[in-house]
Design a protein around this motif. Sequence first.
Motif, short mmCIF file in Angstrom:
data_model
loop_
_atom_site.label_atom_id
_atom_site.label_comp_id
_atom_site.label_asym_id
_atom_site.label_seq_id
_atom_site.Cartn_x
_atom_site.Cartn_y
_atom_site.Cartn_z
N GLY A 1 42.44 63.03 79.16
CA GLY A 1 41.80 61.90 79.64
C GLY A 1 41.97 60.72 78.82
O GLY A 1 42.04 59.46 79.32
N LEU A 2 41.87 60.74 77.23
CA LEU A 2 42.10 59.57 76.77
C LEU A 2 43.55 59.00 76.76
O LEU A 2 43.77 58.07 76.68
CB LEU A 2 41.43 59.76 75.26
N ALA A 3 44.43 60.01 76.76
CA ALA A 3 46.06 59.44 76.79
C ALA A 3 45.89 58.97 78.23
O ALA A 3 46.75 57.81 78.16
CB ALA A 3 46.77 60.75 76.85
N LYS B 1 28.89 53.24 73.84
CA LYS B 1 28.41 53.90 72.63
C LYS B 1 27.54 55.10 72.97
O LYS B 1 26.57 54.93 73.80
CB LYS B 1 27.62 52.88 71.84
N ASP B 2 27.96 56.30 72.33
CA ASP B 2 27.11 57.48 72.53
C ASP B 2 26.50 58.11 71.47
O ASP B 2 26.74 57.64 70.25
CB ASP B 2 28.03 58.40 73.39
N SER B 3 25.40 59.02 71.68
CA SER B 3 24.63 59.49 70.58
C SER B 3 25.26 60.77 70.22
O SER B 3 24.31 61.74 70.06
CB SER B 3 23.16 59.35 70.65
N PHE C 1 45.82 66.51 73.12
CA PHE C 1 44.73 66.72 71.94
C PHE C 1 43.53 67.00 72.48
O PHE C 1 42.80 66.11 73.31
CB PHE C 1 44.82 65.61 71.14
N THR C 2 42.92 68.05 71.99
CA THR C 2 41.29 68.33 72.63
C THR C 2 40.82 69.32 71.55
O THR C 2 41.36 70.08 70.89
CB THR C 2 41.54 69.15 73.86
N THR C 3 39.47 69.11 71.57
CA THR C 3 38.57 70.03 70.67
C THR C 3 37.80 70.72 71.59
O THR C 3 36.82 71.65 71.32
CB THR C 3 37.84 69.34 69.79
N LYS C 4 38.11 70.67 73.00
CA LYS C 4 37.00 71.52 73.76
C LYS C 4 37.74 72.79 74.43
O LYS C 4 38.67 72.73 74.68
CB LYS C 4 36.51 70.70 75.12
N GLU C 5 36.79 73.62 74.50
CA GLU C 5 37.52 75.13 75.02
C GLU C 5 38.25 74.97 76.32
O GLU C 5 39.30 75.57 76.55
CB GLU C 5 36.07 75.87 75.07
P1 ADP Z 1 39.38 66.46 76.92
O1 ADP Z 1 38.17 65.87 77.27
O2 ADP Z 1 40.11 67.26 77.94
O3 ADP Z 1 39.36 67.04 75.54
P2 ADP Z 1 40.14 63.79 76.19
O4 ADP Z 1 41.60 63.22 76.04
O5 ADP Z 1 39.21 62.90 77.28
O6 ADP Z 1 40.44 65.27 76.58
O7 ADP Z 1 39.51 63.82 74.78
C1 ADP Z 1 40.28 64.24 73.69
C2 ADP Z 1 39.30 64.84 72.55
O8 ADP Z 1 38.59 63.60 71.82
C3 ADP Z 1 38.02 65.46 72.90
O9 ADP Z 1 38.51 66.84 72.95
C4 ADP Z 1 36.96 65.21 71.68
O10 ADP Z 1 37.61 65.99 70.69
C5 ADP Z 1 37.20 63.95 71.29
N1 ADP Z 1 36.36 62.89 72.09
C6 ADP Z 1 36.65 62.09 73.25
N2 ADP Z 1 35.64 61.42 73.63
C7 ADP Z 1 34.66 61.88 72.55
C8 ADP Z 1 33.23 61.34 72.27
N3 ADP Z 1 32.41 60.44 73.11
N4 ADP Z 1 32.66 61.73 71.22
C9 ADP Z 1 33.40 62.77 70.20
N5 ADP Z 1 34.52 62.96 70.60
C10 ADP Z 1 35.27 62.78 71.64
#
Ligand code: ADP
Length: 649
Positions: free
Chosen positions: A389-391, A360-362, A379-383
Motif C-alpha cells: 500500500g505505502l510503496a 493523523k491517526d490515534s 514491508f508489513t507488520t500485519k498478519e
Molecule cells: P500493509 O497494510 O499491507 O501492511 P502498507 O504498505 O500499507 O502495507 O503498510 C506497511 C506497514 O506500515 C504496515 O504493515 C504497518 O506496519 C505500517 N503502517 C502503515 N500505516 C500505519 C499507521 N497509520 N500507523 C502505524 N503503522 C502503519
Amino acid sequence: MSGGEQKAHGNHARKTKQQLIDELRSLRRQLTAAQRSASGARIETEAKDLQIKFDELLQDYTLLSEIIDIAADAIISIDRNQHIVRFNQGAQHVFGYSHQEVIGRPLDILLPRQFRAAHGAYVQEFERSESESRLMDRRGEIAGRRKDGTTFPARATISRVVHNGTTTMTVFLRDISDIKRAEERSRRSLEELSHVSRVNMLGEISASLAHELNQPLTAILANAQAMQHQMTPSAAISEETIESISDVIDDAKRAAEVIRRLRSLSERRKYHIEFVDINKLIVDTETLLRSQLIMNQLHVNMELDPALPMVSCDPIQLQQVFFNLLTNAIDATAKRDPPDRRVLIRTSHLKSNAVEISIKDSGTGFKNEPYRNLLKPFFTTKEKGMGMGLAVSKSILQNVGGRLWAKNNRGPGATFYITLPMPAKRVAIPAARQTRELEPDVLHKGMVFIVDDDVSIRKSLGRLIRSAGYEVESYASAEEFQRSEEYVGVGCILVDLHMPGASGLDLQNDIKNRTCNLPMIFITGGGDTASGVRAMKEGASDFLSKPIDEKRLLHAVALATKNSRVAWEQKMQLMVAQEKVGKLTPREIEIMDLVVKGLRNKQIAGTLGISEKTVKVHRGHVMQKIGARTVADLIHVAETAAVNSQAAL
Ligand code: ADP
C-alpha cells in the motif's frame, strides 16, 4: 415561547398514542360522574377543568397528526379490504397522487402490476398473523409505482392496530432511489479503485523485482564486458576463458530481456493528469469508506483549507493513496477503545507553493521501525498484509513530483504527510561547487562522472568506462557530486534517475545554471520513460535502461564527450579571443571594428578624423596583438569574441 407554552409543548411531545387514548377515556368517565352529581357552581368549575384538559388533548392529537403528515416517509393506512384510508403528505410527494385521488382506492394502485397479487396475499396473511409489525417483504425491499407509471425501489414496513374491533394497517414506506443510486456510484468507484489498485500492485511488484534484479545483473554484465574489453590477443588467456566470458555476457543479456518484459507490466499503469480539487477528492474517499469507518467506529475529522489551489494529478491514482492511508489508519486504531479511534485529515497551501495533506491517526504509531522501511515494497507488520500500500502510494506521488513521509505523533498514533507541487518543482541542491583550475591536460579522452547510489553499479560501470580509456570519478549521490570541486573540461555525467535524495533530474536542473555544463546521460532501473522523455527535453544527452548494453553505453559516452569537447573548444577559443581583444586600447578597438567592417585605411582615417599614417600604425599594433597575419584572421578573432560574448549575455 413562554414557560407555560414550553411545558405544554414538552408534554405533547412526550405523550404516546396509548396515553392519549387512556386520557380521553378517563375524561369521558369524569364527565359522566360529574353529570351524575351535578349541582350549581361545582358543575361550572368541573366543566372548566374538563374544557382545559380537552383542549390539551386536542392539541396533542393535532400535533401527532401533523408529525405523521409532514414525515418525509410515506405513511399509508389501509382497511381490512386493503383500501386506502390515510395518505400523508410524504406519500403524496413520493407517489405523486393527491390525498383525494387515493382515499377509498385499493392499495394496488401504488404497486407495479406484476407484484400486486403477491403483495395482496402477503398483507392478508399479515392481518391474520400474531405480529404487530413486520417488513413488507422478506428482503426488506419492494417496488413502488408512481402516478406517472414509473417504478422505484422502496423499503417498507407494515403495522396493524385493532381499535374498537376495527383493524387498520399502516404501511411506512421510504423511496430509496437516491440511496440505490449512491450505492451504485460507490460500487462503481470502488470497483474502479480496486482495479487501479490491482494494476498498481502488479506494476509495483514487477518494477521492484526488475529493479532488484537489474542492479546485480548490470554489475555482472558490465564486469564481464570490461573483462572482455581488457583481453587482447597477446594476453595469456585460454580460448575457453574468452568463450565463458562471452557466454556470461549472452546469458546476462537474456536475463535482461526477461526483466524488460517484466518491467513492461509496470508500464501498464496509465496516468490521466488533470486539475483536481483535493478537498473534494478527500471527502469523496471518506464517503466511499464510510460504512467501513462506521463499522470500525473510527471517527474522521477534517480541516480542509477552503482556499486550497487545484493540483495537477491523476484523481483516481491520488484517491488510491488516500484510500490506502485511511485503510491503514483503520487498522492502526483498531486496538484502541472505540472513543479513542480518531483520524484528522488536514489540507493546507504551503508557502513553497505546494499543497500539503496530513492524515493523523490515534493508532499504534510505528514501533522501532525506521519509517523509510515502511515505504519499501513487501514491508508489513500485519498478519495478512502485503506491504504494498505505502510503496504504491509513494510511486504514485513521485510520478507527479509529490512526496510521502510519516512520523510518530507526540501523543499516540502517527501522521502521514503528502506534498504535491504546483506546478511540478524539483528539489534544489544547495551546496555550490568550487571551480577547479583550468588545467592544460584536460584534453584527455574525457572525464566521466558516475553518480549512482548503488556501489556495485558505480564499480562495474567505472571499470567498463575506464577500460575504454576514459577517466572516471564516482559519487554515491547528487549531493555528494555537487559538493565536490567543479570540473571544467571535456567529459560527461552518467547519473541514476532515481536516488534516495536529490534525483538525476534535480541534478540536471541544478547543473544547467553552473559554469560546467557537462552533457548528462541518464540511467534508470525502471521503465520510467516519462522521466526519460522529460530529461531529454531538458537537454540530456542520452537515456539508458539497466542493465546497460556495453556498446550502447560506450557509444553514449563517446557522443556525450564529443559534444562536450566541441563545447569546451569553443569555450577555449572564446577565452583566447577575449584575452587578445582585451589587450587592445579603445582606439585600436575602434580601428579593428572598422577594418572588420571592410573599410580601407583612408576611409577609417576620414571616419575617425585622424591621419592615414596614424591609422596604419594602430592597425599594425592590432594585427600584432591579435596575432593575425591576414584580415581574415582578424575577422575570425573579432567575431569569436563578439559572438560568444553576446551569447554569454
Ligand atoms: P500493509 O497494510 O499491507 O501492511 P502498507 O504498505 O500499507 O502495507 O503498510 C506497511 C506497514 O506500515 C504496515 O504493515 C504497518 O506496519 C505500517 N503502517 C502503515 N500505516 C500505519 C499507521 N497509520 N500507523 C502505524 N503503522 C502503519
